[in-house]
Design a protein around this motif. Structure first.
Motif, PDB file in Angstrom:
ATOM      1  N   PHE A 140       0.821  -1.214   0.000  1.00 21.19           N
ATOM      2  CA  PHE A 140       0.000   0.000   0.000  1.00 21.19           C
ATOM      3  C   PHE A 140       0.857   1.266   0.000  1.00 21.19           C
ATOM      4  N   GLN A 141       2.059   1.179   0.528  1.00 23.39           N
ATOM      5  CA  GLN A 141       2.967   2.321   0.408  1.00 23.39           C
ATOM      6  C   GLN A 141       3.354   2.519  -1.054  1.00 23.39           C
ATOM      7  N   ARG A 142       3.634   1.425  -1.729  1.00 18.37           N
ATOM      8  CA  ARG A 142       4.016   1.507  -3.146  1.00 18.37           C
ATOM      9  C   ARG A 142       2.855   2.023  -3.998  1.00 18.37           C
ATOM     10  N   ALA A 143       1.640   1.550  -3.709  1.00 16.54           N
ATOM     11  CA  ALA A 143       0.472   1.999  -4.472  1.00 16.54           C
ATOM     12  C   ALA A 143       0.224   3.485  -4.256  1.00 16.54           C
ATOM     13  N   THR A 144       0.348   3.934  -3.009  1.00 14.92           N
ATOM     14  CA  THR A 144       0.154   5.362  -2.715  1.00 14.92           C
ATOM     15  C   THR A 144       1.237   6.198  -3.375  1.00 14.92           C
ATOM     16  N   ASP A 145       2.474   5.721  -3.334  1.00 16.31           N
ATOM     17  CA  ASP A 145       3.575   6.426  -4.013  1.00 16.31           C
ATOM     18  C   ASP A 145       3.297   6.569  -5.512  1.00 16.31           C
ATOM     19  N   PHE A 146       2.743   5.522  -6.104  1.00 20.10           N
ATOM     20  CA  PHE A 146       2.449   5.562  -7.540  1.00 20.10           C
ATOM     21  C   PHE A 146       1.427   6.661  -7.844  1.00 20.10           C
ATOM     22  N   ARG A 174      -4.887  14.330  -3.028  1.00 17.27           N
ATOM     23  CA  ARG A 174      -6.051  13.952  -2.209  1.00 17.27           C
ATOM     24  C   ARG A 174      -6.414  12.510  -2.583  1.00 17.27           C
ATOM     25  N   ILE A 175      -5.907  11.587  -1.774  1.00 20.21           N
ATOM     26  CA  ILE A 175      -6.076  10.156  -2.033  1.00 20.21           C
ATOM     27  C   ILE A 175      -6.870   9.560  -0.885  1.00 20.21           C
ATOM     28  N   SER A 176      -7.974   8.931  -1.219  1.00 17.87           N
ATOM     29  CA  SER A 176      -8.818   8.304  -0.190  1.00 17.87           C
ATOM     30  C   SER A 176      -8.429   6.845   0.005  1.00 17.87           C
ATOM     31  N   LEU A 177      -8.503   6.367   1.244  1.00 16.84           N
ATOM     32  CA  LEU A 177      -8.275   4.957   1.569  1.00 16.84           C
ATOM     33  C   LEU A 177      -9.592   4.335   1.986  1.00 16.84           C
ATOM     34  N   VAL A 178     -10.019   3.299   1.260  1.00 21.57           N
ATOM     35  CA  VAL A 178     -11.211   2.532   1.617  1.00 21.57           C
ATOM     36  C   VAL A 178     -10.710   1.150   2.027  1.00 21.57           C
ATOM     37  N   ARG A 211      -3.165   0.435   6.117  1.00 22.44           N
ATOM     38  CA  ARG A 211      -3.274   1.840   6.486  1.00 22.44           C
ATOM     39  C   ARG A 211      -1.885   2.422   6.798  1.00 22.44           C
ATOM     40  N   ALA A 212      -1.048   1.628   7.474  1.00 25.31           N
ATOM     41  CA  ALA A 212       0.299   2.098   7.819  1.00 25.31           C
ATOM     42  C   ALA A 212       1.111   2.416   6.565  1.00 25.31           C
ATOM     43  N   GLY A 213       0.988   1.584   5.526  1.00 24.81           N
ATOM     44  CA  GLY A 213       1.703   1.836   4.281  1.00 24.81           C
ATOM     45  C   GLY A 213       1.211   3.096   3.587  1.00 24.81           C
ATOM     46  N   TYR A 214      -0.095   3.281   3.579  1.00 21.16           N
ATOM     47  CA  TYR A 214      -0.713   4.474   2.990  1.00 21.16           C
ATOM     48  C   TYR A 214      -0.238   5.740   3.702  1.00 21.16           C
TER      49      TYR A 214
END
Length: 358
Positions: free
Chosen positions: A168-174, A182-186, A199-202
């Motif tokens: 999820f860190q990699r996906a958010t970085d992308f 403004r990126i939402s996490l569901v 959530r921690a990765g995000y």
């Protein structure tokens, strides 16, 4: 083929054949593989009841399924994982014993497995942050492997998991690299360890770029299509909607896509979407070109590896250990650059809510 015929074919005693197939440690690994290959080739299968009596084992692996209105096993991940595990069980002569119980009776189900001795090991699903089942099974001295991890469990235990934090860190970085801020996490239910790690990765990715996390953009709940749809409609109705959404399940992503399209927007152009899809056998992410950009790993392969680890522990060939799998980031049609803000003073009424012209 009978045991006697297989013995004559290989030039080994029936006792050696039996011990090799039953996993006795005094039989060398080379002999065990030779016997197993010949048995498979010639269709020899030992009598399960006789094998159980000879080894003192039940020749079964237990899976306990709690009946719960809020449980992550309602999604296809559980079926695909157990399908992979079942392949290995079958190949090694083990049956799978599913026990469906009410939530409050789950601990008692494990105790009854121990009392009745009708399983040789347990596959533990959906661990929580400090899962009480891990010390219970350790106390009961039943071999077990956890599909996932329990972050706050102190004692060592065997597990297989995906690196959810890194995924999820990699996906958010992308998404950040594409210009989205403004990126939402569901997310899934955040008493589950995997959801906490995601959530921690995000959060780590946002904080590394100096972006303050917005609690109003973060959600936790059942990973259902309806959840994805309803949250998306509410998010995109806000004065400052997100330009990208990161979700924990392809089922949720389908709902997110429906919510986007109901508002006349285009996924990947007006709103970007990344999902975790688990590379499910019967729930494909498109055909030749993936529909969704996703972080993915084979849950069926995880089932195979977890099952083999558990059988090796039961048979004394291995000690409890840990396997951490990495997820791949696969590009699909659901992501694109962040929409540009409207030009000041422009009166183009055909502009989308995110500033992208039709």
């Amino acid at each position: 083929m009978t045991l006697k015929e297989l013995s004559q074919l290989l030039g080994l005693s029936p006792t050696t054949i039996s011990r090799a197939l039953n996993g006795y440690p005094e039989v060398s690994e080379a002999t065990r593989k030779k016997v197993a290959a010949a048995a498979a080739e010639h269709g020899y299968a030992p009598n399960t009841r006789a094998r159980s009596l000879a080894t003192g084992r039940a020749m079964a692996i237990g899976h306990v399924i709690p009946i719960s209105a809020k449980h992550e096993m309602v999604n296809p991940v559980f079926a695909d994982f157990t399908a992979g595990a079942g392949e290995v069980y079958s190949r090694n002569g083990y049956d799978m014993l599913l026990s469906v119980v009410s939530d409050e009776d789950e601990d008692q189900a494990y105790r009854e497995f121990r009392t009745k001795r009708n399983v040789d090991g347990i596959m533990l699903h959906a661990p929580t942050l400090q899962d009480p089942r891990i010390p219970l099974l350790t106390e009961l001295q039943i071999p077990f492997v956890v599909h996932g991890r329990s972050s706050q469990s102190v004692a060592p235990y065997a597990w297989i998991d995906v690196n959810n934090t890194h995924a999820f860190q990699r996906a958010t970085d992308f998404l950040l690299d594409l210009g989205h801020t403004r990126i939402s996490l569901v997310n899934g239910l955040e008493h589950m360890d995997f959801a906490i790690r995601r959530r921690a990765g995000y959060l780590a990715a946002l904080e590394a770029r100096g972006i303050a996390p917005d609690p109003a953009l973060m959600f936790s709940g059942e990973m259902t299509e309806a959840q994805g749809h309803d949250i998306t409609r509410a998010l995109l109705a806000r004065p400052e909607p997100p330009s990208a959404i990161l979700v924990s399940s392809m089922i949720t992503a389908i709902g997110v896509r429906r919510g986007i399209e109901e508002l006349g927007l285009t996924m990947g152009r007006d709103v970007s979407l990344i999902t975790y899809d688990d590379d499910l056998s019967y729930f494909r992410n498109g055909a030749n070109i993936p529909v969704y950009t996703s972080t993915r790993s084979s849950v069926r392969e995880a089932g195979r590896q977890a099952a083999q680890m558990l059988i090796d522990i039961i048979q004394g060939h291995d000690r409890p250990r840990e396997i951490l799998l990495e997820a791949e980031l696969t590009l699909g049609l659901s992501t694109g650059p962040a929409p540009r803000p409207p030009i000041a003073g422009r009166s183009d009424h055909a502009t989308h809510p995110h500033g992208t012209s039709q």
